[in-house]
Scaffold this active site. Structure first.
Site, PDB file in Angstrom:
ATOM      1  CB  VAL A 113      29.911 -30.605 -53.823  1.00 51.76           C
ATOM      2  CG1 VAL A 113      28.716 -30.047 -54.582  1.00 51.76           C
ATOM      3  CG2 VAL A 113      31.087 -30.856 -54.775  1.00 51.76           C
ATOM      4  N   PRO A 114      29.025 -28.197 -51.224  1.00 49.08           N
ATOM      5  CG  PRO A 114      29.009 -25.873 -50.983  1.00 49.08           C
ATOM      6  CD  PRO A 114      29.577 -26.982 -51.822  1.00 49.08           C
ATOM      7  CB  CYS A 115      24.464 -30.777 -50.843  1.00 48.51           C
ATOM      8  SG  CYS A 115      25.208 -32.150 -49.969  1.00 48.51           S
ATOM      9  CG  HIS A 116      26.725 -28.322 -45.565  1.00 52.25           C
ATOM     10  ND1 HIS A 116      27.765 -28.681 -46.409  1.00 52.25           N
ATOM     11  CD2 HIS A 116      27.094 -27.166 -44.970  1.00 52.25           C
ATOM     12  CE1 HIS A 116      28.725 -27.771 -46.305  1.00 52.25           C
ATOM     13  NE2 HIS A 116      28.342 -26.840 -45.438  1.00 52.25           N
ATOM     14  NE  ARG A 117      28.665 -23.630 -47.410  1.00 52.45           N
ATOM     15  CZ  ARG A 117      29.842 -23.494 -48.020  1.00 52.45           C
ATOM     16  NH1 ARG A 117      29.895 -23.139 -49.289  1.00 52.45           N
ATOM     17  NH2 ARG A 117      30.964 -23.689 -47.354  1.00 52.45           N
TER      18      ARG A 117
END
Length: 182
Positions: free
Chosen positions: A149-153
């Site tokens: 779940v790409p919260c780094h984006r």
């Protein structure tokens, strides 16, 4: 012996490339993936273990804890492929637990394309909750499954790297892996 009605939380400490992770899944899917600064050969560091156990007791009460690398292997494989630059999307099942608002935020995160970023304001806009930017940030910070779940984006409005549960250094490395203009 485990009966069919017993619910299990499968967990492990893994090292993929130069990254250490704590990982957990249920029979329904991946539910936890966090960076872990300790050495997997030496076990889990107390702080990381405390965070995982506190979270799991809240989200998965009554589940038996099973250290099981074999059950986790399909998840590990996809994460490793991503870290090697061989995968841009994940096809593994997830078992995410959170409030309705958190779930909505995490769905928006999953819609951010590989190699792109959104600001917190853009995430709030996608939810049609422009005044909820702070709440969006809190929900992003509660994401139990980093990378997948790409919260780094999610970055600051000005494109700056902002807080990341896995550490700013890891956030930057993930964005560089995805070739986001940094």
């Amino acid at each position: 012996m485990q009966t069919k009605s017993t619910k299990s939380l499968y967990w492990g400490v893994i090292r993929l490339l130069e990254n250490n992770f704590l990982i957990a899944s249920t029979d329904k899917g991946l539910c936890y993936l966090q960076f872990h600064e300790g050495n997997p050969a030496c076990g889990v560091d107390e702080g990381a273990w405390s965070e995982l156990t506190k979270w799991a007791r809240t989200q998965f009460p009554g589940h038996n804890w099973v250290e099981d690398a074999e059950t986790l292997q399909p998840y590990i494989l996809q994460i490793e492929e991503y870290l090697k630059g061989l995968r841009t999307t994940f096809t593994l099942p997830l078992d995410l637990r959170g409030t309705a608002f958190q779930q909505a935020v995490w769905r928006v995160l999953n819609e951010i394309p590989h190699g792109e970023t959104f600001s917190y304001s853009q995430v709030a806009q996608e939810l049609d909750k422009l005044s909820a930017v702070r709440a969006v940030g809190t929900a992003i910070g509660a994401n139990p499954v980093l990378i997948v779940v790409p919260c780094h984006r999610v970055v600051g409005k000005d494109g700056s790297l902002t807080g990341y549960r896995g550490g700013i250094r890891n956030k930057e490395r993930l964005l560089v892996l995805e070739r986001v203009g940094l």
